[in-house]
Design a protein around this motif. Structure first.
Motif, PDB file in Angstrom:
ATOM      1  N   ARG A 177       0.736  -1.113  -0.043  1.00 44.66           N
ATOM      2  CA  ARG A 177      -0.095   0.062  -0.135  1.00 44.66           C
ATOM      3  C   ARG A 177       0.847   1.301   0.073  1.00 44.66           C
ATOM      4  O   ARG A 177       0.522   2.151  -0.634  1.00 44.66           O
ATOM      5  N   ALA A 178       1.910   1.384   0.840  1.00 40.55           N
ATOM      6  CA  ALA A 178       2.861   2.422   0.832  1.00 40.55           C
ATOM      7  C   ALA A 178       3.281   2.435  -0.570  1.00 40.55           C
ATOM      8  O   ALA A 178       3.663   3.783  -1.007  1.00 40.55           O
ATOM      9  N   ALA A 179       3.785   1.621  -1.251  1.00 39.51           N
ATOM     10  CA  ALA A 179       4.377   1.655  -2.452  1.00 39.51           C
ATOM     11  C   ALA A 179       3.483   2.000  -3.457  1.00 39.51           C
ATOM     12  O   ALA A 179       3.598   2.957  -4.295  1.00 39.51           O
ATOM     13  N   ARG A 180       2.126   1.623  -3.436  1.00 34.87           N
ATOM     14  CA  ARG A 180       1.217   2.281  -4.182  1.00 34.87           C
ATOM     15  C   ARG A 180       0.846   3.504  -4.018  1.00 34.87           C
ATOM     16  O   ARG A 180       0.804   4.503  -4.964  1.00 34.87           O
ATOM     17  N   GLU A 181       0.810   4.326  -2.762  1.00 31.09           N
ATOM     18  CA  GLU A 181       0.853   5.689  -2.433  1.00 31.09           C
ATOM     19  C   GLU A 181       1.661   6.377  -2.887  1.00 31.09           C
ATOM     20  O   GLU A 181       1.704   7.532  -3.331  1.00 31.09           O
ATOM     21  N   ARG A 182       3.122   5.734  -2.840  1.00 27.33           N
ATOM     22  CA  ARG A 182       4.171   6.469  -3.070  1.00 27.33           C
ATOM     23  C   ARG A 182       4.257   6.950  -4.670  1.00 27.33           C
ATOM     24  O   ARG A 182       4.548   7.802  -5.007  1.00 27.33           O
ATOM     25  N   ALA A 183       3.786   5.860  -5.492  1.00 27.91           N
ATOM     26  CA  ALA A 183       3.936   5.712  -7.033  1.00 27.91           C
ATOM     27  C   ALA A 183       2.769   6.790  -7.261  1.00 27.91           C
ATOM     28  O   ALA A 183       2.971   7.535  -8.066  1.00 27.91           O
ATOM     29  N   GLN A 184       1.708   6.916  -6.754  1.00 25.11           N
ATOM     30  CA  GLN A 184       0.457   7.632  -6.903  1.00 25.11           C
ATOM     31  C   GLN A 184       0.934   9.171  -6.607  1.00 25.11           C
ATOM     32  O   GLN A 184       0.872  10.211  -7.517  1.00 25.11           O
ATOM     33  N   ALA A 185       1.904   9.261  -5.336  1.00 26.04           N
ATOM     34  CA  ALA A 185       2.326  10.771  -5.119  1.00 26.04           C
ATOM     35  C   ALA A 185       3.383  11.223  -6.171  1.00 26.04           C
ATOM     36  O   ALA A 185       3.038  12.314  -6.571  1.00 26.04           O
ATOM     37  N   GLU A 186       4.156  10.305  -6.336  1.00 24.35           N
ATOM     38  CA  GLU A 186       5.259  10.791  -7.617  1.00 24.35           C
ATOM     39  C   GLU A 186       4.469  11.010  -8.985  1.00 24.35           C
ATOM     40  O   GLU A 186       4.869  11.990  -9.967  1.00 24.35           O
TER      41      GLU A 186
END
Length: 394
Positions: free
Chosen positions: A190-199
């Protein structure tokens, strides 16, 4: 290698539980054929079959219906005590149930299963003490277990409690550890997805900012030229149609160039890399006096630096036209050094005017320059405004 999603993990867990349930049934059939059960009547065989079937059902549903597995784990032994049916070896599968409840049960089921292990150990100890619970295992194995407990020197009651607690507690702890591991993987995903979305959001916003800055530079420069030509038309002689036509042609050329540049920005979202000499020449053709000089040997610039140099000079000239003294000459100086390229624009300002930044394009120029490691300085010296941009060559 991508990790399996939640649905795949649930399907895999359900399949494993089904396989384990079949293994319990097979184990029960094998146990029923042993010599231990040859002395029991057919009624006991039916009760035995129900015990094995209920245990297999509890094992099979512990992934999808953990609450039912926990209820069966308690209901089956209670019925055995009431009917006098002995515990069977196949019921050792309760260790799998303890594992499954700790790994897949809800938080309530998780802690109820932990309490059940303690309560079950205490209950078994009490029932064995009153001889209300029997176990169908060979006598030699039973004496071996009893002897091991006695050797501990802590009494058979405490030994029984510790033995049962360990047999059920260890798989429960293993299931709990895997539960924490699964949650950690889920949180990391989930953190990786959120980071990808933020990027991605940051990239989109950066692209929008860059697009807005490009449109501002292109349109602002062209409108400044058009405005200057339109205002100069007020001072043309009425009997000089050639001069009027020349001013209108310059306005049309500037508008056409602006439309072309805007179309290029909107369709390709890439900066123009037109030559700086052409930019200065176009400004001269529009009727502005531009004094240009260049020092040092021009060096090749990469695309990012060429784009930055072009857009920054374009914004400098736009601000000079918009805020400078009307009709005053624009001085452009370019200096090529070994480590940096500098471009400077000077323009006269009306005497007595307040010292202020020439337009809102300074922030945009600074952002462009910072992106390539450059700097911008802008200051007023008397009646002259000087803006200098420095772009490192490496």
């Amino acid at each position: 290698m991508p990790s399996p999603n939640v649905g795949e993990m649930e399907d895999r867990g359900t399949l494993l539980c089904a396989v384990a349930a079949v293994a319990v049934l097979v184990s029960g059939m094998i146990e029923l054929g042993t010599e231990v059960w040859q002395f029991y009547s057919g009624t006991r065989h039916v009760l035995f079959a129900l015990v094995v079937a209920g245990t297999a059902l509890a094992v099979g549903v512990m992934r999808r219906l953990p609450w039912l597995a926990l209820a069966l784990a308690w209901l089956i032994p209670v019925c055995q005590v009431v009917t006098g049916t002995p515990l069977v070896i196949t019921q050792a599968a309760v260790v799998m149930i303890a594992f499954g409840l700790a790994r897949w049960g809800s938080p309530v089921i998780l802690w109820l299963s932990a309490l059940s292990i303690l309560a079950g150990a205490v209950t078994a100890m009490v029932l064995l003490g009153f001889d209300a619970l029997r176990i169908t295992i060979p006598s030699a194995s039973w004496y071996l277990i009893a002897g091991t407990v006695n050797e501990l020197g802590i009494g058979w009651q405490i030994g029984t409690f510790l033995l049962l607690g360990a047999l059920l507690g260890m798989p429960w702890l293993a299931g709990f550890a895997l539960r924490i591991s699964d949650r950690a993987r889920t949180d990391l995903a989930r953190a990786a997805r959120e980071r990808a979305q933020a990027e991605e959001t940051a990239r989109i916003r950066d692209a929008q900012t860059r697009l807005a800055r490009d449109v501002h530079d292109v349109v602002g420069h062209s409108l400044a030229v058009i405005l200057a030509q339109a205002e100069s038309g007020q001072y043309l002689a009425d009997d000089d149609p050639a001069a009027l036509k020349s001013a209108l042609a310059t306005i049309a050329t500037s508008a056409r160039t602006s439309l072309r540049d805007v179309r290029e920005v909107l369709t390709t979202t890439r900066d123009s890399a037109d030559d700086l000499d052409q930019l200065i020449g176009n400004l001269r053709d529009s009727g502005h006096e531009v004094l240009s000089s260049q020092e040092g040997m021009p060096l090749p610039l990469d695309e990012a630096r060429r784009t930055t140099a072009y857009r920054v000079l374009q914004e400098m000239l736009t601000n000079a036209i918009r805020h400078g003294l009307r009709g005053g000459a624009l001085i452009v100086r370019r200096n090529w050094a070994d480590d940096a390229f500098e471009v400077e624009v000077r323009n006269a300002v009306s005497p007595g005017t307040a010292e202020s930044s020439p337009g809102s394009g300074l922030d945009g120029m600074r952002e462009r320059l910072v992106a390539v490691g450059g700097t911008l300085s802008a200051s007023r010296n008397g009646d002259v405004f000087v803006a200098t941009a420095r772009i490192p060559l490496s």
